[in-house]
Design a protein around this motif. Structure first.
Motif, PDB file in Angstrom:
ATOM      1  N   UNK A  45       0.826  -1.210   0.000  1.00 52.52           N
ATOM      2  CA  UNK A  45       0.000   0.000   0.000  1.00 52.52           C
ATOM      3  C   UNK A  45       0.858   1.257   0.000  1.00 52.52           C
ATOM      4  N   UNK A  46       1.976   1.227   0.720  1.00 51.20           N
ATOM      5  CA  UNK A  46       2.864   2.393   0.753  1.00 51.20           C
ATOM      6  C   UNK A  46       3.457   2.651  -0.629  1.00 51.20           C
ATOM      7  N   UNK A  47       3.957   1.580  -1.273  1.00 47.79           N
ATOM      8  CA  UNK A  47       4.499   1.745  -2.615  1.00 47.79           C
ATOM      9  C   UNK A  47       3.417   2.241  -3.577  1.00 47.79           C
ATOM     10  N   UNK A  48       2.204   1.697  -3.443  1.00 47.84           N
ATOM     11  CA  UNK A  48       1.120   2.122  -4.320  1.00 47.84           C
ATOM     12  C   UNK A  48       0.761   3.584  -4.126  1.00 47.84           C
ATOM     13  N   UNK A  49       0.698   4.026  -2.865  1.00 53.44           N
ATOM     14  CA  UNK A  49       0.359   5.418  -2.577  1.00 53.44           C
ATOM     15  C   UNK A  49       1.435   6.368  -3.116  1.00 53.44           C
ATOM     16  N   UNK A  50       2.712   6.012  -2.900  1.00 49.94           N
ATOM     17  CA  UNK A  50       3.799   6.865  -3.396  1.00 49.94           C
ATOM     18  C   UNK A  50       3.810   6.923  -4.916  1.00 49.94           C
ATOM     19  N   UNK A 107       2.396   9.986  -9.861  1.00 51.23           N
ATOM     20  CA  UNK A 107       1.543  10.029 -11.050  1.00 51.23           C
ATOM     21  C   UNK A 107       0.682  11.284 -11.050  1.00 51.23           C
ATOM     22  N   UNK A 108       0.169  11.677  -9.892  1.00 49.99           N
ATOM     23  CA  UNK A 108      -0.647  12.890  -9.793  1.00 49.99           C
ATOM     24  C   UNK A 108       0.184  14.136 -10.115  1.00 49.99           C
ATOM     25  N   UNK A 110       2.726  14.255 -12.124  1.00 56.21           N
ATOM     26  CA  UNK A 110       2.933  14.247 -13.572  1.00 56.21           C
ATOM     27  C   UNK A 110       1.696  14.750 -14.305  1.00 56.21           C
ATOM     28  N   UNK A 111       0.522  14.311 -13.875  1.00 58.92           N
ATOM     29  CA  UNK A 111      -0.723  14.755 -14.497  1.00 58.92           C
ATOM     30  C   UNK A 111      -0.907  16.262 -14.317  1.00 58.92           C
ATOM     31  N   UNK A 112      -0.625  16.752 -13.115  1.00 58.91           N
ATOM     32  CA  UNK A 112      -0.765  18.187 -12.847  1.00 58.91           C
ATOM     33  C   UNK A 112       0.174  19.002 -13.732  1.00 58.91           C
ATOM     34  N   UNK A 113       1.396  18.499 -13.929  1.00 61.23           N
ATOM     35  CA  UNK A 113       2.346  19.204 -14.792  1.00 61.23           C
ATOM     36  C   UNK A 113       1.874  19.194 -16.243  1.00 61.23           C
ATOM     37  N   UNK A 114       1.314  18.075 -16.687  1.00 58.35           N
ATOM     38  CA  UNK A 114       0.792  18.007 -18.051  1.00 58.35           C
ATOM     39  C   UNK A 114      -0.329  19.023 -18.257  1.00 58.35           C
ATOM     40  N   UNK A 115      -1.257  19.088 -17.305  1.00 57.47           N
ATOM     41  CA  UNK A 115      -2.379  20.013 -17.427  1.00 57.47           C
ATOM     42  C   UNK A 115      -1.914  21.472 -17.359  1.00 57.47           C
ATOM     43  N   UNK A 116      -0.888  21.736 -16.559  1.00 60.56           N
ATOM     44  CA  UNK A 116      -0.381  23.109 -16.439  1.00 60.56           C
ATOM     45  C   UNK A 116       0.246  23.594 -17.744  1.00 60.56           C
ATOM     46  N   UNK A 117       0.687  22.649 -18.597  1.00 56.23           N
ATOM     47  CA  UNK A 117       1.357  23.018 -19.850  1.00 56.23           C
ATOM     48  C   UNK A 117       0.498  22.728 -21.071  1.00 56.23           C
ATOM     49  N   UNK A 118      -0.818  22.637 -20.884  1.00 53.90           N
ATOM     50  CA  UNK A 118      -1.689  22.305 -22.010  1.00 53.90           C
ATOM     51  C   UNK A 118      -1.631  23.376 -23.096  1.00 53.90           C
ATOM     52  N   UNK A 119      -1.312  24.612 -22.729  1.00 55.24           N
ATOM     53  CA  UNK A 119      -1.230  25.700 -23.713  1.00 55.24           C
ATOM     54  C   UNK A 119       0.214  26.079 -24.050  1.00 55.24           C
ATOM     55  N   UNK A 120       1.173  25.280 -23.596  1.00 53.80           N
ATOM     56  CA  UNK A 120       2.576  25.546 -23.911  1.00 53.80           C
ATOM     57  C   UNK A 120       2.902  24.990 -25.287  1.00 53.80           C
ATOM     58  N   UNK A 121       3.454  25.820 -26.140  1.00 47.47           N
ATOM     59  CA  UNK A 121       3.743  25.415 -27.511  1.00 47.47           C
ATOM     60  C   UNK A 121       4.668  24.209 -27.550  1.00 47.47           C
ATOM     61  N   UNK A 122       4.246  23.162 -28.288  1.00 46.40           N
ATOM     62  CA  UNK A 122       5.042  21.949 -28.547  1.00 46.40           C
ATOM     63  C   UNK A 122       5.410  21.187 -27.283  1.00 46.40           C
ATOM     64  N   UNK A 123       4.685  21.406 -26.202  1.00 44.42           N
ATOM     65  CA  UNK A 123       4.974  20.659 -24.971  1.00 44.42           C
ATOM     66  C   UNK A 123       4.672  19.180 -25.172  1.00 44.42           C
ATOM     67  N   UNK A 160      -9.509  12.322 -16.618  1.00 40.26           N
ATOM     68  CA  UNK A 160      -9.923  10.958 -16.270  1.00 40.26           C
ATOM     69  C   UNK A 160      -8.821  10.265 -15.480  1.00 40.26           C
ATOM     70  N   UNK A 161      -7.574  10.436 -15.907  1.00 40.19           N
ATOM     71  CA  UNK A 161      -6.448   9.836 -15.193  1.00 40.19           C
ATOM     72  C   UNK A 161      -6.319  10.426 -13.792  1.00 40.19           C
ATOM     73  N   UNK A 162      -6.618  11.713 -13.651  1.00 38.38           N
ATOM     74  CA  UNK A 162      -6.547  12.349 -12.333  1.00 38.38           C
ATOM     75  C   UNK A 162      -7.568  11.736 -11.382  1.00 38.38           C
ATOM     76  N   UNK A 163      -8.799  11.549 -11.842  1.00 36.85           N
ATOM     77  CA  UNK A 163      -9.831  10.942 -11.003  1.00 36.85           C
ATOM     78  C   UNK A 163      -9.439   9.517 -10.622  1.00 36.85           C
ATOM     79  N   UNK A 164      -8.931   8.776 -11.598  1.00 38.43           N
ATOM     80  CA  UNK A 164      -8.501   7.399 -11.345  1.00 38.43           C
ATOM     81  C   UNK A 164      -7.382   7.357 -10.315  1.00 38.43           C
ATOM     82  N   UNK A 165      -6.432   8.292 -10.428  1.00 36.68           N
ATOM     83  CA  UNK A 165      -5.305   8.338  -9.501  1.00 36.68           C
ATOM     84  C   UNK A 165      -5.760   8.716  -8.098  1.00 36.68           C
TER      85      UNK A 165
END
Length: 258
Positions: free
Chosen positions: A8-13, A18-19, A21-34, A223-228
């Motif tokens: 459970x500890x490994x899974x939570x970490x 993963x969360x 990474x998802x947050x960084x992806x969403x923050x750069x949704x308008x960054x050119x060629x990201x 969707x990945x954020x909700x799943x995570x």
């Protein structure tokens, strides 16, 4: 520590990373060629010897020779890599905007060495030097490109550059045998730490007056954020349940009865 608690500890970490990474992806949704990050999970199942048996019976009517196999899992991430899938092209009409169609990168001169990027929304400084938005010189035939004030810059599909109708070289376009070996340096730059294998680009076209958009798909990331979030909650409940069981074991087992 219980095996279930460790898993459970490994899974939570893993889901915490993963969360992020998802947050960084969403923050750069308008960054050119990201290029969004993608995660890979490592196979960390612990198998017993009898789990590898293909047939545990000596005959069709025979009884099982071994008890039913048990597999323990200690989930963890094994890799975080950029996804170099092509983003869509958006027309801007700006003569200093260039988009790449295909696999490859522009070469720019960084402060500590060579940088590679697909973001072609360039600008010129007060001296007319072509630079990225972060101020790095864009390399054309091995050196910087100077555009005179009011000058006209043109580029064909192969990356050959004309300034006021005169040949000025070609963009230093590169590709790599293994792009996943590149390391991210900021939101839009990559460096080659060695091992990526630089090669001449094939089937790479330059489109002037366009920019490449981010390859982040907002719906998929949400969707990945909700799943995570749900997975993280599940793992934390597992940890709490194990803690409650241990507390009960310590406080009640072995207590003398009246």
């Amino acid at each position: 520590m219980r095996d279930s608690t460790q898993s459970a500890i490994f899974g939570a970490l893993s889901n915490e990373l993963r969360m992020s990474s998802i947050a960084n992806n969403l923050a750069n949704v308008n960054t050119s060629a990201f290029k969004k990050d993608k995660l890979a999970f490592h196979d960390t199942f612990v198998r017993f010897a009898h789990d590898y048996l293909v047939d545990s019976k000596t005959s069709i009517r025979g009884k099982d020779m071994f008890p039913e196999g048990h597999i323990m899992a200690k989930a963890r991430l094994s890799a975080q890599q950029p996804d170099f899938q092509q983003g869509s092209l958006e027309r801007t009409g700006n003569q200093l905007d260039f988009a790449l169609s295909g696999q490859g990168f522009f070469s720019v001169q960084g402060d500590d060495g060579m940088l590679y990027t697909r973001a072609g929304n360039f600008v010129t400084d007060s001296n007319g030097m072509l630079r990225t938005l972060d101020g790095h010189p864009v390399l054309v035939s091995g050196g910087p490109l100077i555009v005179p004030p009011g000058g006209r810059i043109e580029a064909d599909g192969d990356g050959n550059v004309l300034v006021n109708g005169q040949p000025a070289g070609a963009f230093d376009l590169v590709d790599f045998e293994d792009p996943t070996a590149l390391e991210r340096a900021g939101s839009n730059y990559f460096v080659d730490p060695g091992g990526a294998g630089q090669i001449p680009p094939e089937e790479l076209a330059v489109a002037q007056g366009f920019i490449e958009k981010s390859n982040v798909e907002v719906v998929t990331e949400m969707v990945s954020m909700i799943e995570t979030q749900r997975a993280f909650t599940m793992y934390t409940k597992m940890i709490q349940t194990d803690s409650d069981l241990d507390t009960k074991l310590i406080t009640q087992v072995g207590r003398p009865t009246a």
